[in-house]
Motif scaffolding. Structure first.
Motif, PDB file in Angstrom:
ATOM      1  N   VAL A   1       0.856  -1.177   0.000  1.00  0.00           N
ATOM      2  CA  VAL A   1       0.000   0.000   0.000  1.00  0.00           C
ATOM      3  C   VAL A   1       0.899   1.237   0.000  1.00  0.00           C
TER       4      VAL A   1
ATOM      5  N   PHE B   1      -9.357   1.143   4.154  1.00  0.00           N
ATOM      6  CA  PHE B   1      -9.631   1.816   5.422  1.00  0.00           C
ATOM      7  C   PHE B   1      -8.734   3.042   5.558  1.00  0.00           C
TER       8      PHE B   1
ATOM      9  N   GLN C   1      -3.989   8.691  13.336  1.00  0.00           N
ATOM     10  CA  GLN C   1      -3.197   8.336  14.514  1.00  0.00           C
ATOM     11  C   GLN C   1      -2.534   9.579  15.067  1.00  0.00           C
TER      12      GLN C   1
ATOM     13  N   GLN D   1      -0.781   7.896  20.376  1.00  0.00           N
ATOM     14  CA  GLN D   1      -2.038   7.149  20.432  1.00  0.00           C
ATOM     15  C   GLN D   1      -2.039   6.030  19.402  1.00  0.00           C
ATOM     16  N   GLY D   2      -2.989   5.133  19.552  1.00  0.00           N
ATOM     17  CA  GLY D   2      -3.189   4.122  18.533  1.00  0.00           C
ATOM     18  C   GLY D   2      -4.030   4.690  17.402  1.00  0.00           C
ATOM     19  N   PRO D   3      -4.094   3.947  16.292  1.00  0.00           N
ATOM     20  CA  PRO D   3      -4.930   4.413  15.177  1.00  0.00           C
ATOM     21  C   PRO D   3      -6.401   4.495  15.576  1.00  0.00           C
TER      22      PRO D   3
ATOM     23  N   TYR E   1     -14.450   3.469   5.884  1.00  0.00           N
ATOM     24  CA  TYR E   1     -14.254   2.157   5.255  1.00  0.00           C
ATOM     25  C   TYR E   1     -14.937   2.128   3.898  1.00  0.00           C
TER      26      TYR E   1
ATOM     27  N   LEU F   1      -3.257   6.933   8.220  1.00  0.00           N
ATOM     28  CA  LEU F   1      -2.909   5.605   7.735  1.00  0.00           C
ATOM     29  C   LEU F   1      -3.997   5.086   6.808  1.00  0.00           C
TER      30      LEU F   1
ATOM     31  N   GLY G   1     -11.519  -6.296   8.369  1.00  0.00           N
ATOM     32  CA  GLY G   1     -10.493  -5.284   8.585  1.00  0.00           C
ATOM     33  C   GLY G   1      -9.255  -5.764   9.284  1.00  0.00           C
ATOM     34  N   THR G   2      -9.340  -6.899   9.919  1.00  0.00           N
ATOM     35  CA  THR G   2      -8.208  -7.313  10.729  1.00  0.00           C
ATOM     36  C   THR G   2      -7.053  -7.873   9.908  1.00  0.00           C
TER      37      THR G   2
ATOM     38  N   PHE H   1      -1.105  -2.315   5.770  1.00  0.00           N
ATOM     39  CA  PHE H   1      -1.038  -0.874   6.008  1.00  0.00           C
ATOM     40  C   PHE H   1      -0.015  -0.184   5.118  1.00  0.00           C
ATOM     41  N   GLY H   2      -0.316   1.056   4.789  1.00  0.00           N
ATOM     42  CA  GLY H   2       0.667   1.920   4.171  1.00  0.00           C
ATOM     43  C   GLY H   2       1.559   2.538   5.230  1.00  0.00           C
ATOM     44  N   GLN H   3       2.527   3.310   4.776  1.00  0.00           N
ATOM     45  CA  GLN H   3       3.463   3.915   5.725  1.00  0.00           C
ATOM     46  C   GLN H   3       2.925   5.193   6.350  1.00  0.00           C
TER      47      GLN H   3
END
Lengths: 114, 109
Positions: free
Chosen positions: A4, A33, A37, A41-43, A48, A91, A100-101, A105-107
Protein backbone atom coordinates in the motif's frame (compact mmCIF):
# COMPACT_ATOMS: atom_id res chain seq x y z
CA UNK A 1 6.34 -2.23 -5.00
CA UNK A 2 3.38 -4.40 -4.19
CA UNK A 3 2.45 -2.75 -0.91
CA UNK A 4 0.00 0.00 0.00
CA UNK A 5 1.44 3.31 -1.06
CA UNK A 6 0.54 6.67 0.46
CA UNK A 7 1.51 10.11 -0.72
CA UNK A 8 2.76 12.51 0.28
CA UNK A 9 4.72 11.01 3.16
CA UNK A 10 4.85 14.38 4.88
CA UNK A 11 2.63 17.40 4.50
CA UNK A 12 2.84 20.74 6.23
CA UNK A 13 -0.26 22.86 5.84
CA UNK A 14 -1.10 26.31 7.08
CA UNK A 15 -4.23 26.49 9.18
CA UNK A 16 -7.20 26.96 6.92
CA UNK A 17 -5.59 25.28 3.93
CA UNK A 18 -7.20 22.32 2.17
CA UNK A 19 -5.18 19.10 1.82
CA UNK A 20 -5.60 15.88 -0.12
CA UNK A 21 -3.97 12.64 0.92
CA UNK A 22 -3.67 9.78 -1.52
CA UNK A 23 -3.74 6.05 -0.98
CA UNK A 24 -2.85 3.44 -3.61
CA UNK A 25 -4.03 0.11 -2.24
CA UNK A 26 -2.73 -3.28 -3.25
CA UNK A 27 -4.20 -4.15 -6.63
CA UNK A 28 -7.42 -6.11 -6.40
CA UNK A 29 -8.04 -5.42 -2.74
CA UNK A 30 -11.72 -5.01 -2.02
CA UNK A 31 -11.55 -3.21 1.30
CA UNK A 32 -9.87 0.09 2.07
CA UNK A 33 -9.63 1.82 5.42
CA UNK A 34 -8.47 5.19 6.62
CA UNK A 35 -7.22 5.73 10.15
CA UNK A 36 -6.04 8.79 12.04
CA UNK A 37 -3.20 8.34 14.51
CA UNK A 38 -2.45 11.20 16.85
CA UNK A 39 0.93 11.42 18.54
CA UNK A 40 1.26 8.81 21.28
CA UNK A 41 -2.04 7.15 20.43
CA UNK A 42 -3.19 4.12 18.53
CA UNK A 43 -4.93 4.41 15.18
CA UNK A 44 -8.55 5.57 15.17
CA UNK A 45 -10.96 4.44 12.49
CA UNK A 46 -12.10 7.10 10.07
CA UNK A 47 -13.85 5.41 7.18
CA UNK A 48 -14.25 2.16 5.25
CA UNK A 49 -14.74 1.43 1.57
CA UNK A 50 -15.80 -1.80 -0.04
CA UNK A 51 -14.80 -1.33 -3.66
CA UNK A 52 -16.12 2.13 -4.56
CA UNK A 53 -18.83 2.17 -1.92
CA UNK A 54 -18.16 4.06 1.28
CA UNK A 55 -19.94 1.78 3.73
CA UNK A 56 -18.97 3.54 6.92
CA UNK A 57 -17.83 7.08 7.55
CA UNK A 58 -18.77 7.20 11.18
CA UNK A 59 -15.22 7.93 12.29
CA UNK A 60 -14.76 11.10 10.28
CA UNK A 61 -14.38 13.78 12.97
CA UNK A 62 -16.19 16.57 11.17
CA UNK A 63 -17.74 17.55 7.88
CA UNK A 64 -14.38 19.03 6.91
CA UNK A 65 -13.21 15.48 6.27
CA UNK A 66 -14.20 13.76 3.06
CA UNK A 67 -13.00 10.52 1.49
CA UNK A 68 -13.61 8.99 -1.89
CA UNK A 69 -12.66 5.94 -3.90
CA UNK A 70 -14.44 6.56 -7.19
CA UNK A 71 -13.19 3.57 -9.18
CA UNK A 72 -12.72 1.16 -6.33
CA UNK A 73 -8.96 1.51 -6.35
CA UNK A 74 -7.12 4.70 -5.42
CA UNK A 75 -8.61 6.63 -2.53
CA UNK A 76 -8.24 10.24 -1.49
CA UNK A 77 -8.83 11.68 1.95
CA UNK A 78 -9.53 15.38 1.79
CA UNK A 79 -9.46 17.74 4.72
CA UNK A 80 -10.88 21.19 4.23
CA UNK A 81 -9.90 24.26 6.24
CA UNK A 82 -7.32 22.35 8.25
CA UNK A 83 -7.05 22.99 11.98
CA UNK A 84 -4.17 22.31 14.34
CA UNK A 85 -6.04 19.38 15.86
CA UNK A 86 -5.94 17.68 12.46
CA UNK A 87 -2.18 17.18 12.87
CA UNK A 88 -1.65 13.42 12.91
CA UNK A 89 -0.45 10.48 10.88
CA UNK A 90 -3.11 9.31 8.45
CA UNK A 91 -2.91 5.61 7.73
CA UNK A 92 -4.47 3.79 4.84
CA UNK A 93 -4.92 0.03 4.81
CA UNK A 94 -6.32 -2.38 2.25
CA UNK A 95 -7.50 -5.94 2.43
CA UNK A 96 -8.51 -8.60 -0.08
CA UNK A 97 -11.28 -9.56 2.33
CA UNK A 98 -14.26 -7.84 3.79
CA UNK A 99 -12.55 -8.11 7.15
CA UNK A 100 -10.49 -5.28 8.59
CA UNK A 101 -8.21 -7.31 10.73
CA UNK A 102 -6.26 -8.78 7.83
CA UNK A 103 -5.45 -5.44 6.25
CA UNK A 104 -2.08 -4.33 4.91
CA UNK A 105 -1.04 -0.87 6.01
CA UNK A 106 0.67 1.92 4.17
CA UNK A 107 3.46 3.91 5.73
CA UNK A 108 1.17 6.81 6.45
CA UNK A 109 1.10 10.52 5.73
CA UNK A 110 2.26 12.76 8.55
CA UNK A 111 0.20 15.94 8.43
CA UNK A 112 1.36 18.94 10.42
CA UNK A 113 -0.90 21.97 10.54
CA UNK A 114 0.88 25.18 11.51
CA UNK B 1 -18.33 1.44 25.70
CA UNK B 2 -15.53 -0.63 24.25
CA UNK B 3 -12.01 0.29 25.21
CA UNK B 4 -8.50 -1.13 24.95
CA UNK B 5 -5.90 -0.18 27.53
CA UNK B 6 -2.18 -0.73 27.29
CA UNK B 7 -0.93 0.55 30.63
CA UNK B 8 2.75 0.74 29.73
CA UNK B 9 3.90 3.32 27.21
CA UNK B 10 7.43 1.99 27.41
CA UNK B 11 8.87 -1.36 28.42
CA UNK B 12 12.59 -2.00 28.52
CA UNK B 13 14.06 -5.43 29.18
CA UNK B 14 17.39 -7.13 28.64
CA UNK B 15 17.99 -9.58 25.84
CA UNK B 16 17.14 -13.08 26.95
CA UNK B 17 14.72 -11.91 29.64
CA UNK B 18 11.00 -12.70 29.52
CA UNK B 19 8.67 -10.09 28.08
CA UNK B 20 5.03 -9.40 28.89
CA UNK B 21 3.16 -6.59 27.19
CA UNK B 22 -0.13 -5.91 28.93
CA UNK B 23 -3.46 -5.36 27.25
CA UNK B 24 -6.82 -5.03 28.97
CA UNK B 25 -10.12 -4.55 27.22
CA UNK B 26 -13.65 -3.51 27.98
CA UNK B 27 -16.38 -4.93 25.75
CA UNK B 28 -19.81 -6.32 26.46
CA UNK B 29 -19.85 -8.63 23.46
CA UNK B 30 -17.76 -11.63 22.50
CA UNK B 31 -14.25 -10.22 22.10
CA UNK B 32 -11.85 -10.88 19.30
CA UNK B 33 -8.40 -9.51 19.99
CA UNK B 34 -5.23 -8.92 18.03
CA UNK B 35 -1.67 -7.77 18.45
CA UNK B 36 -0.07 -5.57 15.82
CA UNK B 37 3.59 -4.60 15.60
CA UNK B 38 5.43 -1.72 13.99
CA UNK B 39 9.19 -2.09 13.65
CA UNK B 40 11.31 1.03 13.20
CA UNK B 41 10.66 2.65 9.81
CA UNK B 42 8.31 -0.14 8.83
CA UNK B 43 4.58 -0.45 8.42
CA UNK B 44 2.08 -1.54 10.98
CA UNK B 45 1.44 -5.27 10.59
CA UNK B 46 -0.63 -7.97 12.19
CA UNK B 47 1.39 -10.10 14.63
CA UNK B 48 -1.17 -12.53 15.96
CA UNK B 49 -4.83 -13.04 16.73
CA UNK B 50 -6.31 -14.83 19.68
CA UNK B 51 -8.61 -17.10 17.69
CA UNK B 52 -5.63 -18.69 15.97
CA UNK B 53 -3.90 -19.58 19.23
CA UNK B 54 -0.65 -19.34 17.32
CA UNK B 55 2.89 -18.48 18.24
CA UNK B 56 4.53 -15.94 15.97
CA UNK B 57 8.23 -15.07 16.36
CA UNK B 58 8.08 -16.75 19.74
CA UNK B 59 5.23 -14.53 20.95
CA UNK B 60 1.98 -15.90 22.34
CA UNK B 61 -1.09 -14.24 23.77
CA UNK B 62 -3.95 -15.84 25.67
CA UNK B 63 -7.36 -14.32 25.99
CA UNK B 64 -8.45 -14.25 29.64
CA UNK B 65 -12.10 -13.35 29.70
CA UNK B 66 -12.25 -13.35 33.49
CA UNK B 67 -9.55 -10.71 33.74
CA UNK B 68 -10.50 -9.12 30.38
CA UNK B 69 -6.88 -9.32 29.34
CA UNK B 70 -4.88 -10.33 26.29
CA UNK B 71 -1.27 -10.00 27.35
CA UNK B 72 1.52 -10.65 24.86
CA UNK B 73 4.34 -12.83 26.11
CA UNK B 74 7.70 -14.10 24.99
CA UNK B 75 9.97 -16.19 27.22
CA UNK B 76 13.30 -14.93 25.88
CA UNK B 77 13.44 -11.48 24.29
CA UNK B 78 15.62 -10.81 21.28
CA UNK B 79 16.99 -7.47 20.13
CA UNK B 80 14.95 -7.64 16.94
CA UNK B 81 11.78 -7.62 19.04
CA UNK B 82 12.28 -3.91 19.72
CA UNK B 83 9.23 -2.19 18.22
CA UNK B 84 5.88 -0.56 18.95
CA UNK B 85 3.18 -3.05 19.87
CA UNK B 86 -0.53 -2.32 19.62
CA UNK B 87 -3.38 -4.35 21.01
CA UNK B 88 -6.67 -4.11 19.11
CA UNK B 89 -10.23 -5.27 19.69
CA UNK B 90 -12.67 -6.15 16.94
CA UNK B 91 -16.16 -4.99 17.71
CA UNK B 92 -19.38 -4.65 15.83
CA UNK B 93 -18.90 -5.47 12.17
CA UNK B 94 -16.02 -7.29 10.56
CA UNK B 95 -13.95 -4.21 9.95
CA UNK B 96 -14.22 -2.15 13.10
CA UNK B 97 -11.18 -2.17 15.35
CA UNK B 98 -10.47 -0.18 18.46
CA UNK B 99 -6.81 0.19 19.33
CA UNK B 100 -4.75 0.66 22.43
CA UNK B 101 -2.26 3.51 22.62
CA UNK B 102 0.66 1.17 22.11
CA UNK B 103 3.70 0.04 24.09
CA UNK B 104 7.20 0.74 22.94
CA UNK B 105 9.35 -2.29 23.65
CA UNK B 106 13.09 -1.81 23.89
CA UNK B 107 15.36 -4.84 24.19
CA UNK B 108 18.70 -3.93 25.67
CA UNK B 109 21.76 -5.93 24.62
Amino acid sequence: GAGVSQSPRYKVAKRGQDVALRCDPISGHVSLFWYQQALGQGPEFLTYFQNEAQLDKSGLPSDRFFAERPEGSVSTLKIQRTQQEDSAVYLCASSPFRVGTEAFFGQGTRLTVV
Amino acid sequence: AQRVTQPEKLLSVFKGAPVELKCNYSYSGSPELFWYVQYSRQRLQLLLRHISRESIKGFTADLNKGETSFHLKKPFAQEEDSAMYYCALKYGSNYQLIWGAGTKLIIKP
